[in-house]
Design a protein around this motif. Structure first.
Motif, PDB file in Angstrom:
ATOM      1  N   PRO A  19      54.742  43.293  42.748  1.00  0.00           N
ATOM      2  CA  PRO A  19      55.689  43.715  41.714  1.00  0.00           C
ATOM      3  C   PRO A  19      56.728  42.658  41.354  1.00  0.00           C
ATOM      4  O   PRO A  19      57.120  42.543  40.201  1.00  0.00           O
ATOM      5  CB  PRO A  19      56.329  44.981  42.296  1.00  0.00           C
ATOM      6  N   LYS A  20      57.166  41.857  42.338  1.00  0.00           N
ATOM      7  CA  LYS A  20      58.236  40.882  42.033  1.00  0.00           C
ATOM      8  C   LYS A  20      57.787  39.844  41.026  1.00  0.00           C
ATOM      9  O   LYS A  20      58.611  39.229  40.358  1.00  0.00           O
ATOM     10  CB  LYS A  20      58.673  40.187  43.327  1.00  0.00           C
ATOM     11  N   ALA A  21      56.497  39.597  40.935  1.00  0.00           N
ATOM     12  CA  ALA A  21      55.985  38.576  40.007  1.00  0.00           C
ATOM     13  C   ALA A  21      55.079  39.212  38.956  1.00  0.00           C
ATOM     14  O   ALA A  21      54.169  38.562  38.443  1.00  0.00           O
ATOM     15  CB  ALA A  21      55.260  37.490  40.780  1.00  0.00           C
ATOM     16  N   LEU A  22      55.324  40.472  38.628  1.00  0.00           N
ATOM     17  CA  LEU A  22      54.510  41.193  37.622  1.00  0.00           C
ATOM     18  C   LEU A  22      53.017  41.066  37.932  1.00  0.00           C
ATOM     19  O   LEU A  22      52.193  40.922  37.035  1.00  0.00           O
ATOM     20  CB  LEU A  22      54.821  40.697  36.202  1.00  0.00           C
ATOM     21  N   PRO A  39      54.795  49.340  36.426  1.00  0.00           N
ATOM     22  CA  PRO A  39      54.941  50.119  35.191  1.00  0.00           C
ATOM     23  C   PRO A  39      54.694  49.313  33.919  1.00  0.00           C
ATOM     24  O   PRO A  39      54.331  49.886  32.891  1.00  0.00           O
ATOM     25  CB  PRO A  39      56.391  50.616  35.244  1.00  0.00           C
ATOM     26  N   LYS A  40      54.888  47.993  33.948  1.00  0.00           N
ATOM     27  CA  LYS A  40      54.700  47.264  32.689  1.00  0.00           C
ATOM     28  C   LYS A  40      53.729  46.096  32.776  1.00  0.00           C
ATOM     29  O   LYS A  40      53.608  45.329  31.825  1.00  0.00           O
ATOM     30  CB  LYS A  40      56.039  46.806  32.121  1.00  0.00           C
ATOM     31  N   SER A  41      53.024  45.962  33.911  1.00  0.00           N
ATOM     32  CA  SER A  41      52.140  44.800  33.998  1.00  0.00           C
ATOM     33  C   SER A  41      50.814  45.121  34.695  1.00  0.00           C
ATOM     34  O   SER A  41      50.797  45.730  35.767  1.00  0.00           O
ATOM     35  CB  SER A  41      52.852  43.673  34.764  1.00  0.00           C
ATOM     36  N   VAL A  64      48.429  42.238  35.013  1.00  0.00           N
ATOM     37  CA  VAL A  64      48.587  40.966  35.720  1.00  0.00           C
ATOM     38  C   VAL A  64      49.184  39.981  34.708  1.00  0.00           C
ATOM     39  O   VAL A  64      48.594  39.755  33.645  1.00  0.00           O
ATOM     40  CB  VAL A  64      47.224  40.425  36.224  1.00  0.00           C
ATOM     41  N   ALA A  65      50.359  39.391  35.051  1.00  0.00           N
ATOM     42  CA  ALA A  65      51.042  38.495  34.095  1.00  0.00           C
ATOM     43  C   ALA A  65      50.535  37.062  34.193  1.00  0.00           C
ATOM     44  O   ALA A  65      51.257  36.132  33.825  1.00  0.00           O
ATOM     45  CB  ALA A  65      52.544  38.555  34.317  1.00  0.00           C
ATOM     46  N   GLY A  66      49.329  36.892  34.711  1.00  0.00           N
ATOM     47  CA  GLY A  66      48.744  35.546  34.728  1.00  0.00           C
ATOM     48  C   GLY A  66      48.540  35.027  36.124  1.00  0.00           C
ATOM     49  O   GLY A  66      48.839  35.713  37.104  1.00  0.00           O
ATOM     50  N   ALA A  67      48.033  33.807  36.185  1.00  0.00           N
ATOM     51  CA  ALA A  67      48.012  33.120  37.467  1.00  0.00           C
ATOM     52  C   ALA A  67      49.469  32.835  37.818  1.00  0.00           C
ATOM     53  O   ALA A  67      50.332  32.752  36.932  1.00  0.00           O
ATOM     54  CB  ALA A  67      47.218  31.829  37.345  1.00  0.00           C
ATOM     55  N   ASP A  68      49.756  32.714  39.115  1.00  0.00           N
ATOM     56  CA  ASP A  68      51.137  32.553  39.564  1.00  0.00           C
ATOM     57  C   ASP A  68      51.633  31.137  39.274  1.00  0.00           C
ATOM     58  O   ASP A  68      51.132  30.167  39.842  1.00  0.00           O
ATOM     59  CB  ASP A  68      51.231  32.858  41.063  1.00  0.00           C
ATOM     60  N   ILE A  69      52.616  31.062  38.384  1.00  0.00           N
ATOM     61  CA  ILE A  69      53.073  29.747  37.910  1.00  0.00           C
ATOM     62  C   ILE A  69      53.772  28.987  39.047  1.00  0.00           C
ATOM     63  O   ILE A  69      53.597  27.774  39.187  1.00  0.00           O
ATOM     64  CB  ILE A  69      53.983  29.912  36.667  1.00  0.00           C
ATOM     65  N   ALA A  70      54.509  29.727  39.904  1.00  0.00           N
ATOM     66  CA  ALA A  70      55.192  29.057  41.024  1.00  0.00           C
ATOM     67  C   ALA A  70      54.177  28.407  41.969  1.00  0.00           C
ATOM     68  O   ALA A  70      54.398  27.306  42.481  1.00  0.00           O
ATOM     69  CB  ALA A  70      56.055  30.061  41.777  1.00  0.00           C
ATOM     70  N   GLY A  91      47.141  35.360  30.353  1.00  0.00           N
ATOM     71  CA  GLY A  91      46.533  34.263  31.091  1.00  0.00           C
ATOM     72  C   GLY A  91      45.451  34.776  32.032  1.00  0.00           C
ATOM     73  O   GLY A  91      44.520  35.486  31.620  1.00  0.00           O
ATOM     74  N   GLY A  92      45.602  34.452  33.321  1.00  0.00           N
ATOM     75  CA  GLY A  92      44.632  34.902  34.327  1.00  0.00           C
ATOM     76  C   GLY A  92      44.465  36.420  34.345  1.00  0.00           C
ATOM     77  O   GLY A  92      43.423  36.925  34.777  1.00  0.00           O
ATOM     78  N   GLY A  93      45.462  37.152  33.865  1.00  0.00           N
ATOM     79  CA  GLY A  93      45.359  38.619  33.810  1.00  0.00           C
ATOM     80  C   GLY A  93      44.396  39.058  32.722  1.00  0.00           C
ATOM     81  O   GLY A  93      43.572  39.960  32.927  1.00  0.00           O
ATOM     82  N   CYS A  94      44.486  38.403  31.562  1.00  0.00           N
ATOM     83  CA  CYS A  94      43.543  38.704  30.481  1.00  0.00           C
ATOM     84  C   CYS A  94      42.134  38.281  30.922  1.00  0.00           C
ATOM     85  O   CYS A  94      41.144  38.982  30.674  1.00  0.00           O
ATOM     86  CB  CYS A  94      43.974  37.945  29.227  1.00  0.00           C
ATOM     87  N   GLU A  95      42.080  37.159  31.646  1.00  0.00           N
ATOM     88  CA  GLU A  95      40.774  36.647  32.103  1.00  0.00           C
ATOM     89  C   GLU A  95      40.149  37.572  33.154  1.00  0.00           C
ATOM     90  O   GLU A  95      38.938  37.787  33.157  1.00  0.00           O
ATOM     91  CB  GLU A  95      40.955  35.237  32.660  1.00  0.00           C
ATOM     92  N   LEU A  96      40.999  38.114  34.031  1.00  0.00           N
ATOM     93  CA  LEU A  96      40.483  39.048  35.034  1.00  0.00           C
ATOM     94  C   LEU A  96      39.955  40.310  34.342  1.00  0.00           C
ATOM     95  O   LEU A  96      38.882  40.826  34.687  1.00  0.00           O
ATOM     96  CB  LEU A  96      41.601  39.412  36.026  1.00  0.00           C
ATOM     97  N   PRO A  99      48.554  32.569  27.179  1.00  0.00           N
ATOM     98  CA  PRO A  99      49.698  31.703  26.879  1.00  0.00           C
ATOM     99  C   PRO A  99      49.703  30.366  27.637  1.00  0.00           C
ATOM    100  O   PRO A  99      50.726  29.675  27.663  1.00  0.00           O
ATOM    101  CB  PRO A  99      50.885  32.569  27.325  1.00  0.00           C
ATOM    102  N   GLU A 100      48.567  29.976  28.211  1.00  0.00           N
ATOM    103  CA  GLU A 100      48.551  28.765  29.043  1.00  0.00           C
ATOM    104  C   GLU A 100      49.040  27.523  28.313  1.00  0.00           C
ATOM    105  O   GLU A 100      49.638  26.629  28.915  1.00  0.00           O
ATOM    106  CB  GLU A 100      47.131  28.516  29.592  1.00  0.00           C
ATOM    107  N   VAL A 101      48.751  27.443  26.990  1.00  0.00           N
ATOM    108  CA  VAL A 101      49.187  26.235  26.253  1.00  0.00           C
ATOM    109  C   VAL A 101      50.702  26.056  26.294  1.00  0.00           C
ATOM    110  O   VAL A 101      51.188  24.924  26.197  1.00  0.00           O
ATOM    111  CB  VAL A 101      48.702  26.234  24.774  1.00  0.00           C
ATOM    112  N   ILE A 123      45.251  24.974  29.832  1.00  0.00           N
ATOM    113  CA  ILE A 123      44.394  25.935  29.121  1.00  0.00           C
ATOM    114  C   ILE A 123      43.986  27.027  30.114  1.00  0.00           C
ATOM    115  O   ILE A 123      44.206  26.880  31.323  1.00  0.00           O
ATOM    116  CB  ILE A 123      43.129  25.255  28.518  1.00  0.00           C
ATOM    117  N   PRO A 124      43.369  28.096  29.648  1.00  0.00           N
ATOM    118  CA  PRO A 124      42.881  29.121  30.591  1.00  0.00           C
ATOM    119  C   PRO A 124      41.949  28.488  31.627  1.00  0.00           C
ATOM    120  O   PRO A 124      41.168  27.602  31.283  1.00  0.00           O
ATOM    121  CB  PRO A 124      42.117  30.098  29.688  1.00  0.00           C
ATOM    122  N   GLY A 125      42.064  28.961  32.866  1.00  0.00           N
ATOM    123  CA  GLY A 125      41.250  28.368  33.933  1.00  0.00           C
ATOM    124  C   GLY A 125      40.349  29.356  34.646  1.00  0.00           C
ATOM    125  O   GLY A 125      39.573  28.979  35.514  1.00  0.00           O
ATOM    126  N   PHE A 126      40.496  30.651  34.321  1.00  0.00           N
ATOM    127  CA  PHE A 126      39.672  31.667  35.000  1.00  0.00           C
ATOM    128  C   PHE A 126      38.652  32.270  34.027  1.00  0.00           C
ATOM    129  O   PHE A 126      38.307  33.446  34.130  1.00  0.00           O
ATOM    130  CB  PHE A 126      40.538  32.791  35.579  1.00  0.00           C
TER     131      PHE A 126
END
Ligand code: CAA
Length: 266
Positions: free
Chosen positions: A23-26, A65-67, A69-75, A116-121, A139-141, A146-149
């Motif tokens: 949850p902390k990272a959507l 409640p709102k996610s 997967v918000a993508g691969a983890d950018i951190a 990103g990775g969430g749309c790909e999953l 949104p990888e650009v 670019i998308p990687g998954f």
């Protein structure tokens, strides 16, 4: 099944619901989520291949409640070098292949951000059911990559190269109604109906011949990679092979006897 840090698992009748929970990272996909997804999917595959067909469909969702997967983890990615990025992308792709190889349908229940990775999953699942609150994008650009998954490839195959390209080069987000219009998702439902809708689909699948469902999935996926004559040949062979199964005799006999079929996955 509390052996996971970032996944929650619940069985609802014949549906297994895998909820990604960071949850902390959507629900962003870090290496732990990828590894745990692999383990959970592999265990399910082994259970079914071992003859236990109690689970007839897998539902992948986001425990937020709102996610979704918000993508691969950018951190986790920020300081990766080329080799580490290659390894990370390969692991993401491996999860997609495992989902495609499961002998049961896999539904993405997209409840919020699928970026990103969430749309790909979600695209790596067999189809997507979206809540009215879902938002999709690659949104990888914006991050200089670019998308990687699998996004560049699966998104193009699902919605066509031109629409995929627009999403991949603008990084723009689209809402569920637009995702439905372009064929990215199969259905859009009210948020509170999302899991019930997906579980209902699995409930319908559960009444069908398990080996037939497995073969329908396999033939559709394999055929999509081939020229039509070769793809049609795969269908002919799979159709004929099912006549060697007890499920075929039972299914057809039950129809003729005007009763419900009792399939045995044999
Ligand atoms: N990775 C790491 N952390 C993320 C994340 C991600 N992909 N997405 C969100 N988070 C974190 C935020 O950093 C924030 O953490 P803190 O509270 O510690 O600051 C927390 O989740 C909540 O996020 P926001 O405050 O940003 O929430 P918001 O509602 O304002 O915005 C959002 C939501 C639009 C999804 C925004 O978080 C966002 O743009 N996230 C990044 C989306 C993205 O770029 N995804 C693609 C990643 S690259 C990729 O996926 C590569 C690949 O193909 C393999």
């Amino acid at each position: 099944m509390s052996q996971f840090e970032t996944l929650k698992i619940e069985d609802r009748g014949p549906a297994r619901i895998l909820s990604i929970s960071r949850p902390k990272a959507l629900n962003a996909l870090n290496p732990t989520v990828i590894a745990e997804l692999s383990r959970a999917i592999e265990a399910l595959g082994q259970q079914i291949e071992g003859g236990d067909w109690s689970i007839r469909g897998l539902i992948l969702t986001g425990d937020h409640p709102k996610s979704f997967v918000a993508g691969a983890d950018i951190a986790s990615m920020a300081d990766m070098d080329k080799d580490q990025a290659m390894e990370f992308a390969s692991q993401g792709h491996a999860v997609g292949e495992m989902l495609a190889n499961l002998p049961i349908p896999v539904i993405a229940a997209v409840n919020g951000f699928a970026l990103g990775g969430g749309c790909e999953l979600a695209l790596a699942c067999d189809f997507i059911i979206a809540s009215e609150k879902a938002k999709f994008g690659q949104p990888e650009v914006k991050l200089g990559v670019i998308p990687g998954f699998g996004g560049t490839q699966r998104l193009s195959r699902r919605v066509g190269a031109a629409r995929a390209l627009e999403l991949c080069v603008t990084g723009d987000m689209i809402r569920a109604d637009e995702a439905l219009r372009i064929g990215l998702v199969n259905r859009v439902v009210a948020p509170e109906a999302l899991l019930d809708t997906c579980a209902g689909i699995v409930g319908m699948v559960a009444k069908m011949g398990p080996l037939a469902v497995k073969e329908a999935k396999r033939v559709i996926h394999q055929g999509a990679e081939l020229p039509l004559p070769a793809a049609n040949q795969i269908e002919v062979e799979a159709f004929a092979a099912l006549f060697d199964t007890q499920d075929q005799s039972e299914g057809m006999r039950a129809f003729l006897d005007k009763r419900e079929a009792e399939f045995s996955a044999k």
